[in-house]
Enzyme design. Structure first.
Site, PDB file in Angstrom:
ATOM      1  N   LYS A 189      39.861  41.564  42.321  1.00 53.75           N
ATOM      2  CA  LYS A 189      41.016  42.458  41.867  1.00 53.75           C
ATOM      3  C   LYS A 189      41.907  43.391  42.848  1.00 53.75           C
ATOM      4  O   LYS A 189      43.167  43.366  42.488  1.00 53.75           O
ATOM      5  CB  LYS A 189      40.171  43.711  40.983  1.00 53.75           C
ATOM      6  CG  LYS A 189      41.095  44.110  40.005  1.00 53.75           C
ATOM      7  CD  LYS A 189      41.704  43.559  38.892  1.00 53.75           C
ATOM      8  CE  LYS A 189      42.726  44.331  38.159  1.00 53.75           C
ATOM      9  NZ  LYS A 189      43.522  43.223  37.071  1.00 53.75           N
TER      10      LYS A 189
ATOM     11  N   TRP B 227      34.022  39.541  49.424  1.00 57.24           N
ATOM     12  CA  TRP B 227      34.913  38.546  49.219  1.00 57.24           C
ATOM     13  C   TRP B 227      35.273  37.720  50.243  1.00 57.24           C
ATOM     14  O   TRP B 227      35.719  38.466  51.477  1.00 57.24           O
ATOM     15  CB  TRP B 227      36.207  39.181  48.468  1.00 57.24           C
ATOM     16  CG  TRP B 227      37.339  38.149  48.171  1.00 57.24           C
ATOM     17  CD1 TRP B 227      37.316  37.333  47.024  1.00 57.24           C
ATOM     18  CD2 TRP B 227      38.233  37.578  48.848  1.00 57.24           C
ATOM     19  NE1 TRP B 227      38.491  36.522  46.872  1.00 57.24           N
ATOM     20  CE2 TRP B 227      38.895  36.705  48.288  1.00 57.24           C
ATOM     21  CE3 TRP B 227      38.865  37.675  50.491  1.00 57.24           C
ATOM     22  CZ2 TRP B 227      39.988  35.818  48.549  1.00 57.24           C
ATOM     23  CZ3 TRP B 227      39.550  36.902  50.921  1.00 57.24           C
ATOM     24  CH2 TRP B 227      40.287  35.927  49.988  1.00 57.24           C
TER      25      TRP B 227
ATOM     26  N   GLU C  54      44.515  30.532  36.851  1.00 52.76           N
ATOM     27  CA  GLU C  54      43.199  31.201  37.620  1.00 52.76           C
ATOM     28  C   GLU C  54      42.306  31.521  36.455  1.00 52.76           C
ATOM     29  O   GLU C  54      41.078  31.592  36.689  1.00 52.76           O
ATOM     30  CB  GLU C  54      43.712  32.694  38.166  1.00 52.76           C
ATOM     31  CG  GLU C  54      44.548  33.549  37.095  1.00 52.76           C
ATOM     32  CD  GLU C  54      45.003  34.742  37.482  1.00 52.76           C
ATOM     33  OE1 GLU C  54      44.627  35.018  38.884  1.00 52.76           O
ATOM     34  OE2 GLU C  54      45.925  35.378  36.978  1.00 52.76           O
TER      35      GLU C  54
ATOM     36  N   HIS D 122      65.180  17.534  39.770  1.00 48.12           N
ATOM     37  CA  HIS D 122      65.429  17.602  41.094  1.00 48.12           C
ATOM     38  C   HIS D 122      63.909  17.136  41.592  1.00 48.12           C
ATOM     39  O   HIS D 122      63.619  17.283  42.950  1.00 48.12           O
ATOM     40  CB  HIS D 122      65.762  18.682  41.700  1.00 48.12           C
ATOM     41  CG  HIS D 122      67.158  19.174  40.959  1.00 48.12           C
ATOM     42  ND1 HIS D 122      68.296  18.435  41.508  1.00 48.12           N
ATOM     43  CD2 HIS D 122      67.497  20.155  40.497  1.00 48.12           C
ATOM     44  CE1 HIS D 122      69.508  19.063  41.177  1.00 48.12           C
ATOM     45  NE2 HIS D 122      69.043  19.965  40.311  1.00 48.12           N
TER      46      HIS D 122
ATOM     47  N   ARG E  44      36.119  44.527  43.735  1.00 46.57           N
ATOM     48  CA  ARG E  44      37.037  44.281  45.104  1.00 46.57           C
ATOM     49  C   ARG E  44      36.521  42.785  45.615  1.00 46.57           C
ATOM     50  O   ARG E  44      37.235  42.518  46.621  1.00 46.57           O
ATOM     51  CB  ARG E  44      36.818  45.625  45.955  1.00 46.57           C
ATOM     52  CG  ARG E  44      37.286  46.725  45.547  1.00 46.57           C
ATOM     53  CD  ARG E  44      36.761  47.654  46.351  1.00 46.57           C
ATOM     54  NE  ARG E  44      37.926  47.581  47.658  1.00 46.57           N
ATOM     55  CZ  ARG E  44      39.067  48.198  47.628  1.00 46.57           C
ATOM     56  NH1 ARG E  44      39.445  48.890  46.709  1.00 46.57           N
ATOM     57  NH2 ARG E  44      39.986  48.145  48.486  1.00 46.57           N
TER      58      ARG E  44
ATOM     59  N   ASN F  56      35.488  45.500  55.718  1.00 48.02           N
ATOM     60  CA  ASN F  56      36.520  45.008  54.920  1.00 48.02           C
ATOM     61  C   ASN F  56      37.915  44.716  55.776  1.00 48.02           C
ATOM     62  O   ASN F  56      38.259  45.443  56.630  1.00 48.02           O
ATOM     63  CB  ASN F  56      36.860  46.039  53.850  1.00 48.02           C
ATOM     64  CG  ASN F  56      37.874  45.327  53.136  1.00 48.02           C
ATOM     65  OD1 ASN F  56      38.254  44.430  53.021  1.00 48.02           O
ATOM     66  ND2 ASN F  56      38.540  46.500  52.273  1.00 48.02           N
ATOM     67  N   GLY F  57      38.290  43.618  55.955  1.00 48.58           N
ATOM     68  CA  GLY F  57      39.411  43.133  56.608  1.00 48.58           C
ATOM     69  C   GLY F  57      39.104  41.819  57.520  1.00 48.58           C
ATOM     70  O   GLY F  57      38.285  41.097  57.028  1.00 48.58           O
TER      71      GLY F  57
ATOM     72  N   GLU G 152      54.734  33.125  35.346  1.00 49.69           N
ATOM     73  CA  GLU G 152      53.618  34.147  34.975  1.00 49.69           C
ATOM     74  C   GLU G 152      52.415  33.420  34.080  1.00 49.69           C
ATOM     75  O   GLU G 152      51.138  33.545  34.375  1.00 49.69           O
ATOM     76  CB  GLU G 152      54.013  35.252  34.430  1.00 49.69           C
ATOM     77  CG  GLU G 152      52.864  36.209  33.580  1.00 49.69           C
ATOM     78  CD  GLU G 152      51.850  36.697  34.576  1.00 49.69           C
ATOM     79  OE1 GLU G 152      51.973  36.645  35.881  1.00 49.69           O
ATOM     80  OE2 GLU G 152      51.037  37.339  34.254  1.00 49.69           O
TER      81      GLU G 152
ATOM     82  N   CYS H  59      36.514  42.974  49.330  1.00 47.15           N
ATOM     83  CA  CYS H  59      35.297  43.732  49.716  1.00 47.15           C
ATOM     84  C   CYS H  59      35.136  45.220  49.310  1.00 47.15           C
ATOM     85  O   CYS H  59      36.175  46.167  49.601  1.00 47.15           O
ATOM     86  CB  CYS H  59      35.068  43.669  51.225  1.00 47.15           C
ATOM     87  SG  CYS H  59      34.932  41.960  51.892  1.00 47.15           S
TER      88      CYS H  59
ATOM     89  N   LYS I 159      48.404  32.392  34.855  1.00 50.41           N
ATOM     90  CA  LYS I 159      47.475  32.790  33.997  1.00 50.41           C
ATOM     91  C   LYS I 159      46.689  31.783  33.601  1.00 50.41           C
ATOM     92  O   LYS I 159      45.274  31.773  33.871  1.00 50.41           O
ATOM     93  CB  LYS I 159      47.957  33.419  32.538  1.00 50.41           C
ATOM     94  CG  LYS I 159      48.711  34.800  32.537  1.00 50.41           C
ATOM     95  CD  LYS I 159      47.735  35.758  33.090  1.00 50.41           C
ATOM     96  CE  LYS I 159      48.199  35.969  34.468  1.00 50.41           C
ATOM     97  NZ  LYS I 159      48.136  37.231  35.149  1.00 50.41           N
TER      98      LYS I 159
HETATM   99  C1  F6R Z   1      46.757  37.597  38.745  1.00 53.56           C
HETATM  100  C2  F6R Z   1      46.826  38.890  39.511  1.00 53.56           C
HETATM  101  C3  F6R Z   1      47.117  38.911  41.084  1.00 53.56           C
HETATM  102  C4  F6R Z   1      47.789  40.315  41.177  1.00 53.56           C
HETATM  103  C5  F6R Z   1      48.051  40.481  42.961  1.00 53.56           C
HETATM  104  C6  F6R Z   1      48.640  41.789  42.892  1.00 53.56           C
HETATM  105  O1  F6R Z   1      46.424  37.513  37.317  1.00 53.56           O
HETATM  106  O2  F6R Z   1      46.166  39.812  38.773  1.00 53.56           O
HETATM  107  O3  F6R Z   1      47.927  37.975  41.136  1.00 53.56           O
HETATM  108  O4  F6R Z   1      48.649  40.556  40.466  1.00 53.56           O
HETATM  109  O5  F6R Z   1      46.857  40.150  43.618  1.00 53.56           O
HETATM  110  O6  F6R Z   1      47.811  42.663  42.586  1.00 53.56           O
HETATM  111  P1  F6R Z   1      48.339  43.986  42.713  1.00 53.56           P
HETATM  112  O7  F6R Z   1      49.148  44.232  41.248  1.00 53.56           O
HETATM  113  O8  F6R Z   1      47.334  44.921  42.479  1.00 53.56           O
HETATM  114  O9  F6R Z   1      49.347  44.499  43.868  1.00 53.56           O
END
Ligand code: F6R
Length: 587
Positions: free
Chosen positions: A582, A71, A471, A487, A28, A97-98, A464, A2, A468
């Protein structure tokens, strides 16, 4: 999560200013957005579902406006659930926000007093609660008393039609105030207001700020006035546009050679400082969330292997359950692109209370973690606009590799490996290599599940790569340590099941190839990624052989694969995957 923006001042373009601010804060949250302005004695609201894009506002001219990009937490993505929310008399507008953890109790209390709710949100209780307090109190004390009833980590901005003030308060989520000439801005972060003013007040938890003709800062608990401390920010906030790229995603992927070289060539002092802190600490913990947590996980392998140093790893949201044994000698290394992730910010605040030292590895200057940390290590990756983390992750890994080699007194080797990895990324970004990735994307685009394995450092690579793909392309992917296959997960392998195998030329090679054989024996379709081909692979993408830094091109290949999968599956906007944001500032 948000974006919050508010304006009050002597200009009459509050709606336009708010809309522009929201466009900067849209990373956000982009489920829906809305703006409220004061028009004479009325509050007028405009709300929309979906991204802001190039939206224009039709709201009347005003000198007071508040706006929000959402969000969703409570209630679906609908116009009714978007902010601002109003009270019964449509005089009080609130953006938030929260999460209001006790909203059900408060809602029941308000329903019993005949308040009418139009949304399913937790936020909507606040304007109604303020409405109740306004029956006996003036605006600021009504906001304070109502806000103090909320449980959870929250930031709000409130406008009230008979008032020439806006009031902001916070207990958790970030909030900054910008001081202009006869005007104030309030936003979730500095990037939203830096175009207007560089004179900034960081509102701390348990503070409330009243913005009108002047600014008044108040303690939420005591009601006492607090002397505000303004910071004149000289930070450079790089702007970023897509240039010739269709999406920020690939633009940021293609910036990675530059990002890695920058760390290799210019981070001598930073890596020495961080290595020294780790060397002297009694117990070091790396933590992060999502992609950043996988950088922290990689850190444990890197420091063990290169510097013979044990680093504890924790997911940010789990760290508070491990904090009991922190001491003043502990070193916490939060790793975060945004520096705002609540699941990192909160445990770091608790660790600070225990006297532990904080050495934050972050990408965003001035963020909450930046301000919390005793030692700050900025990644210098530049603005990352795509919601999916790419170059920030590679910068984190580069910083960790260089620091581990520095701690092992082999800094120049670390630097060489990084330079070689940057050159390898440059090759991967060439058209003929991307064509090879596209062939594999064609193999995988209609699959429902993809399994990804690696051992040691490549286990971090595997998880990782998995994130990718999940998402960006919305294909279910599962990453795990190669040894875990037998396992349980092997039960899922059948003819044609795709499985990506990260096989660097290190001590894991033979064992991971054995795991690949086990998959092959069950008919799995195997894609090998690493320096050495093997008969067991059905497809192979080759990286250079660059020690621990082999992880870097391996991850870059998986980033491009995820992007190609998204395109081939018709994902509308790979920069903004569904349901994500983000900056994750709620728990
Ligand atoms: C995935 C991604 C998220 C962030 C996570 C932490 O591609 O970007 O998993 O890594 O939300 O975000 P930060 O790095 O901003 O603490």
């Amino acid at each position: 999560m948000c974006g919050i923006f508010g304006y009050i001042g002597n200009q009459n373009n509050a709606a336009e200013s708010t809309l522009e601010g929201l466009k900067l804060l849209e990373y956000r949250g982009y489920d829906s957005w809305g703006i409220a302005v004061k028009d004479g004695k009325n509050i007028i609201v405009e709300k929309h579902v979906g991204k802001i894009g190039q939206a224009k506002t039709s709201l009347p001219k005003s000198s007071l406006g508040i706006g929000h990009t959402r969000w969703a937490t409570h209630g679906g993505v609908t116009v009714e659930n978007s902010h601002p929310h109003l009270d019964c008399r449509k005089e009080i507008a609130v953006i938030h926000n929260g999460i209001i953890e006790n909203f059900k109790d408060l809602k029941n209390e308000l329903l019993a007093k005949n308040h009418i709710f139009l949304s399913e949100t937790d936020t909507e209780i606040l304007p109604h609660l303020i409405e109740e307090y306004l029956k006996t109190e003036e605006f600021s004390s009504a906001v304070r008393d109502a806000f103090n009833r909320l449980k959870g980590l929250n930031a709000v901005v409130v406008a009230y039609s008979p008032s020439e003030e806006i009031i902001a308060a916070k207990t958790g989520s970030p909030l900054v105030v910008g001081l202009g000439v006869n005007e104030f801005y309030v936003a979730s972060d500095v990037s939203g207001i830096i175009n207007h003013t560089r004179r900034i007040l960081f509102v701390e938890d348990n503070q409330m700020v009243i913005l009108g003709k002047k600014l008044k800062l108040i303690s939420l608990s005591s009601g006492d006035e607090i002397q505000p401390v303004f910071n004149d920010i000289d930070w450079k906030f790089e702007q970023s546009d897509k240039g010739d790229f269709k999406h920020f995603f690939m633009k940021e992927v293609s910036e990675q050679p530059k990002v890695v070289k920058n760390i290799a060539l210019n981070y001598k002092a930073e890596s020495e400082k961080l290595a020294d802190l780790i060397d002297k600490a009694f117990g070091t913990f790396m933590l992060g969330c999502g992609t950043a947590s996988y950088a922290a996980l990689a850190g444990t392998y890197l420091f063990s292997r290169i510097a013979k140093k044990h680093i504890n790893f924790s997911i940010g949201s789990e760290f508070m359950y491990l904090e009991d044994y922190l001491t003043q000698k502990s070193l916490i290394i939060p790793i975060s692109q945004s520096g705002e992730t609540i699941d990192v910010v909160e445990p770091v605040a608790k660790a600070l209370k225990k006297g532990a030292k904080i050495a934050a590895i972050i990408n965003v200057l001035g963020s909450t973690l930046y301000r919390q940390a005793d030692y700050k290590f900025l990644l210098g990756a530049g603005p990352e606009k795509a919601v999916v983390g790419t170059k920030s992750f590679i910068a984190m890994i580069a910083m960790l590799i260089l620091t581990a080699y520095t701690l092992a007194k082999k800094q120049s080797k670390g630097k060489d490996l990084l330079i070689k990895s940057a050159e390898n990324i440059e090759n991967i970004l060439k058209v003929d290599f991307i064509e090879k990735i596209k062939i594999i994307a064609d193999d995988l685009k209609n699959k429902e599940h993809i399994y990804i394995i690696g051992r040691g450092l490549s286990y971090a690579t595997a998880v990782e790569a998995t994130l990718k793909i999940k998402e960006t392309s919305c294909i279910h992917a599962e990453g795990f340590a190669g040894g875990e296959l037998k396992h349980g997960v092997i039960a899922l392998i059948e003819k044609g099941t795709p499985c990506i195998v990260f096989a660097p030329n290190d001590e894991t090679y033979d064992d991971i190839i054995s795991n690949a054989e086990e998959i092959n024996a069950r008919g799995g379709f195997i894609i090998g990624i690493g320096p050495k081909n093997n008969d067991v692979f059905d497809r192979f993408l080759q990286t250079d052989d660059i020690g621990e830094a082999t992880m870097i091109p391996q991850v870059v290949i998986s980033q491009i694969l995820a992007y190609q999968l998204a395109l081939k599956r018709g994902i509308e906007d790979p920069d903004k995957p569904r349901n994500l944001a983000k900056s994750v500032t709620v728990k």
